[in-house]
Design a protein around this motif. Structure first.
Motif, mmCIF file in Angstrom:
data_model
loop_
_atom_site.group_PDB
_atom_site.id
_atom_site.type_symbol
_atom_site.label_atom_id
_atom_site.label_comp_id
_atom_site.label_asym_id
_atom_site.label_seq_id
_atom_site.Cartn_x
_atom_site.Cartn_y
_atom_site.Cartn_z
ATOM 1 N N ASP A 153 125.893 67.233 19.281
ATOM 2 C CA ASP A 153 125.639 67.413 21.119
ATOM 3 C C ASP A 153 124.629 67.166 21.890
ATOM 4 O OD1 ASP A 153 128.274 68.888 21.362
ATOM 5 O OD2 ASP A 153 127.492 70.983 20.897
ATOM 6 N N ALA A 154 123.999 66.509 20.816
ATOM 7 C CA ALA A 154 123.098 66.194 21.689
ATOM 8 C C ALA A 154 122.960 64.792 21.746
ATOM 9 C CB ALA A 154 122.222 65.654 19.912
ATOM 10 N N ILE A 155 124.247 64.202 22.115
ATOM 11 C CA ILE A 155 124.648 63.193 22.830
ATOM 12 C C ILE A 155 125.753 63.182 24.202
ATOM 13 C CG2 ILE A 155 125.269 61.514 20.850
ATOM 14 C CD1 ILE A 155 127.521 60.915 21.766
ATOM 15 N N LEU A 170 126.773 60.922 27.725
ATOM 16 C CA LEU A 170 127.804 61.387 28.086
ATOM 17 C C LEU A 170 128.687 61.249 29.854
ATOM 18 C CD1 LEU A 170 129.111 62.210 24.559
ATOM 19 C CD2 LEU A 170 129.185 59.909 25.388
ATOM 20 N N ASP A 171 127.500 62.255 30.266
ATOM 21 C CA ASP A 171 127.936 63.475 31.288
ATOM 22 C C ASP A 171 127.389 62.096 32.897
ATOM 23 O OD1 ASP A 171 128.769 65.357 32.680
ATOM 24 O OD2 ASP A 171 127.849 66.543 31.763
ATOM 25 N N TYR A 172 128.049 62.175 33.401
ATOM 26 C CA TYR A 172 127.731 61.995 35.293
ATOM 27 C C TYR A 172 126.835 62.441 35.387
ATOM 28 C CZ TYR A 172 133.210 62.664 34.786
ATOM 29 O OH TYR A 172 134.660 62.561 33.913
ATOM 30 N N TYR A 173 126.485 61.089 34.581
ATOM 31 C CA TYR A 173 124.543 60.624 35.689
ATOM 32 C C TYR A 173 123.793 59.488 35.655
ATOM 33 C CZ TYR A 173 123.431 65.937 33.625
ATOM 34 O OH TYR A 173 124.282 67.712 32.776
ATOM 35 N N SER A 212 143.428 67.416 21.452
ATOM 36 C CA SER A 212 141.685 68.061 22.247
ATOM 37 C C SER A 212 141.656 69.644 21.624
ATOM 38 C CB SER A 212 141.445 68.393 23.614
ATOM 39 O OG SER A 212 142.918 69.107 24.128
ATOM 40 N N VAL A 213 142.420 70.152 21.850
ATOM 41 C CA VAL A 213 143.053 72.327 21.195
ATOM 42 C C VAL A 213 142.650 72.567 19.675
ATOM 43 C CG1 VAL A 213 144.014 74.468 21.227
ATOM 44 C CG2 VAL A 213 143.878 72.743 23.462
ATOM 45 N N GLY A 214 143.178 71.469 19.138
ATOM 46 C CA GLY A 214 143.167 71.377 17.656
ATOM 47 C C GLY A 214 141.751 70.890 17.458
ATOM 48 N N VAL A 215 141.375 69.958 17.413
ATOM 49 C CA VAL A 215 140.036 69.414 16.825
ATOM 50 C C VAL A 215 138.294 70.609 17.856
ATOM 51 C CG1 VAL A 215 138.197 67.433 16.978
ATOM 52 C CG2 VAL A 215 140.684 67.456 16.779
ATOM 53 N N PHE A 216 139.164 71.034 19.142
ATOM 54 C CA PHE A 216 138.104 72.133 19.551
ATOM 55 C C PHE A 216 137.728 73.468 18.518
ATOM 56 C CE2 PHE A 216 137.101 75.340 21.930
ATOM 57 C CZ PHE A 216 134.912 74.833 22.523
ATOM 58 N N ASN A 217 139.189 73.602 17.862
ATOM 59 C CA ASN A 217 138.980 74.773 16.484
ATOM 60 C C ASN A 217 139.203 74.657 15.655
ATOM 61 O OD1 ASN A 217 139.173 76.686 19.424
ATOM 62 N ND2 ASN A 217 141.602 75.596 19.451
ATOM 63 N N ASN A 218 138.943 73.311 15.287
ATOM 64 C CA ASN A 218 138.261 72.694 13.869
ATOM 65 C C ASN A 218 136.641 73.331 13.331
ATOM 66 O OD1 ASN A 218 139.239 72.498 10.996
ATOM 67 N ND2 ASN A 218 140.703 70.237 11.790
ATOM 68 N N LYS A 219 137.291 74.488 11.937
ATOM 69 C CA LYS A 219 136.102 74.452 12.279
ATOM 70 C C LYS A 219 135.202 73.535 10.912
ATOM 71 C CE LYS A 219 135.396 79.377 12.206
ATOM 72 N NZ LYS A 219 135.695 80.225 11.532
ATOM 73 N N SER A 236 132.144 71.849 20.642
ATOM 74 C CA SER A 236 131.621 71.392 21.520
ATOM 75 C C SER A 236 130.997 71.451 22.578
ATOM 76 C CB SER A 236 131.880 69.748 20.355
ATOM 77 O OG SER A 236 131.122 68.148 21.430
ATOM 78 N N SER A 237 130.592 71.205 23.018
ATOM 79 C CA SER A 237 130.371 70.571 24.542
ATOM 80 C C SER A 237 130.694 70.050 25.046
ATOM 81 C CB SER A 237 128.205 71.126 24.928
ATOM 82 O OG SER A 237 128.231 69.782 24.209
ATOM 83 N N ILE A 238 131.221 68.593 24.208
ATOM 84 C CA ILE A 238 131.623 67.055 24.754
ATOM 85 C C ILE A 238 132.712 67.303 25.088
ATOM 86 C CG2 ILE A 238 132.444 65.231 23.963
ATOM 87 C CD1 ILE A 238 129.195 65.029 22.303
ATOM 88 N N ILE A 239 133.970 68.517 23.480
ATOM 89 C CA ILE A 239 135.195 68.672 24.355
ATOM 90 C C ILE A 239 135.558 69.800 25.938
ATOM 91 C CG2 ILE A 239 137.410 69.567 23.625
ATOM 92 C CD1 ILE A 239 136.630 68.224 21.517
ATOM 93 N N ASP A 240 134.155 70.712 25.625
ATOM 94 C CA ASP A 240 134.275 71.673 26.647
ATOM 95 C C ASP A 240 133.844 71.208 28.192
ATOM 96 O OD1 ASP A 240 134.691 74.449 27.350
ATOM 97 O OD2 ASP A 240 132.550 74.850 27.187
#
Length: 317
Positions: free
Chosen positions: A166-168, A172-175, A226-233, A240-244
């Motif tokens: 999440d540090a990156i 990656l965002d729209y800046y 996308s859902v599976g990886v986001f919920n995979n501990k 991750s906020s990158i997916i969110d």
């Protein structure tokens, strides 16, 4: 005493020579330079590399080719390109990332503008996540400042401690810029085994229903990933906020490889070693691999990962 004409001539020659040696085209033929602004990828070369070196991955080839060329041809992208490659070991994730890196920077993984991070090597300790995040931000900031089209590859994302990556997110965002640096020309690639089970099940379901492997489309797998990886501990992308924030442009699935694809890998390896392709050896190496499911034995459980080692045994033949 030197004649004024001689001195002038010498200075002129020296100036001309200095100008020639410092010309970017000459200089960059001996020293690696960051690609010029507006320089585009060679679409024909990239497609040829994917067709000739990556086997059994019609989805990955199609998605990555379109995504990368579209990004390269865009004079003003709104954000960096972010690809997340998923699938079991030996299916070609590392291979594809190397091909892509070579097309952006000819030296590939040896390039000073291509940066490979291994979770277990560079971020091993759970109690140092805060330090890793600071180091990672400083590293990316410094390298993109030196070359806007830097490539960052994060391998073993399934072994990454949650929170590190999440540090990156700011990069990656729209800046347009972050602290005076634009990251819009950079490429970020995640490699992960996470989601491999979901991909394998979907591929097997297609096979069981009598559908062709080539009929599997991105829309059949990307939402699951996308859902599976986001919920995979057990994934570095867990919550991750990158997916969110929807900052990953494509979740790219790598399908499990069948025996015919393993044979392609064996032939390619034999050719790379300068051997004449012997189909008896090709079959022998393919037969030594293990396959799943246990009854049907359709897919190689290690993909092409052990092909080189198994071929070594047959070298004397």
């Amino acid at each position: 005493a030197l004649e004024p004409l001689s001195v002038g001539l010498a200075i002129g020659v020296a100036s001309a020579l200095t100008g020639y040696l410092s010309h970017p085209r000459f200089y960059c033929s001996y020293v690696e330079c960051c690609p010029r602004a507006g320089q585009r990828l060679n679409a024909t070369a990239l497609k040829a590399q994917l067709d000739n070196r990556l086997f059994g991955q019609h989805l990955a080839k199609d998605v990555v080719l379109k995504a990368v060329l579209g990004f390269s041809n865009n004079p003003s992208p709104k954000k960096p390109l972010m690809l997340s490659l998923h699938g079991w070991a030996g299916t070609g994730k590392n291979f594809l990332s190397q091909i892509l890196a070579e097309q952006v920077h000819p030296a590939g993984l040896r390039s000073k503008f291509v940066h490979l991070f291994l979770a277990t090597l560079h971020f091993p300790h759970h109690d140092q996540v805060k330090l890793y995040k600071e180091q990672l931000q400083n590293w990316i900031r410094g390298n993109v400042s030196a070359c806007p089209s830097s490539v960052f590859i994060f391998d073993e994302m399934d072994k990454m401690h949650p929170g590190v990556i999440d540090a990156i997110k700011p990069f990656l965002d729209y800046y347009e810029e972050v602290d005076g640096v634009s990251y819009r020309k950079a490429i970020f690639i995640f490699l992960s085994n996470a989601g491999g089970d979901l991909i394998n099940k979907a591929a097997l379901d297609f096979w069981t229903s009598g559908k062709r492997r080539e009929d599997i489309q991105l829309k059949d797998l990307e939402p699951l990933l996308s859902v599976g990886v986001f919920n995979n501990k057990n994934s570095g992308l867990w919550h991750s906020s990158i997916i969110d924030r929807n900052l990953i442009d494509y979740f790219v699935p790598f399908l499990p490889l069948e025996q015919k694809h393993v044979k392609m890998c064996v032939r390619a390896e034999m050719a790379a070693r300068g051997y004449a392709v012997d189909e008896k050896i090709v079959q022998a190496v393919a037969d030594e691999m293990t396959y799943f499911p246990k009854e049907q034995k359709i897919y190689s459980d290690k993909g092409c990962k052990t092909v080189q080692a198994k071929l070594d045994i047959h070298e004397d033949l």
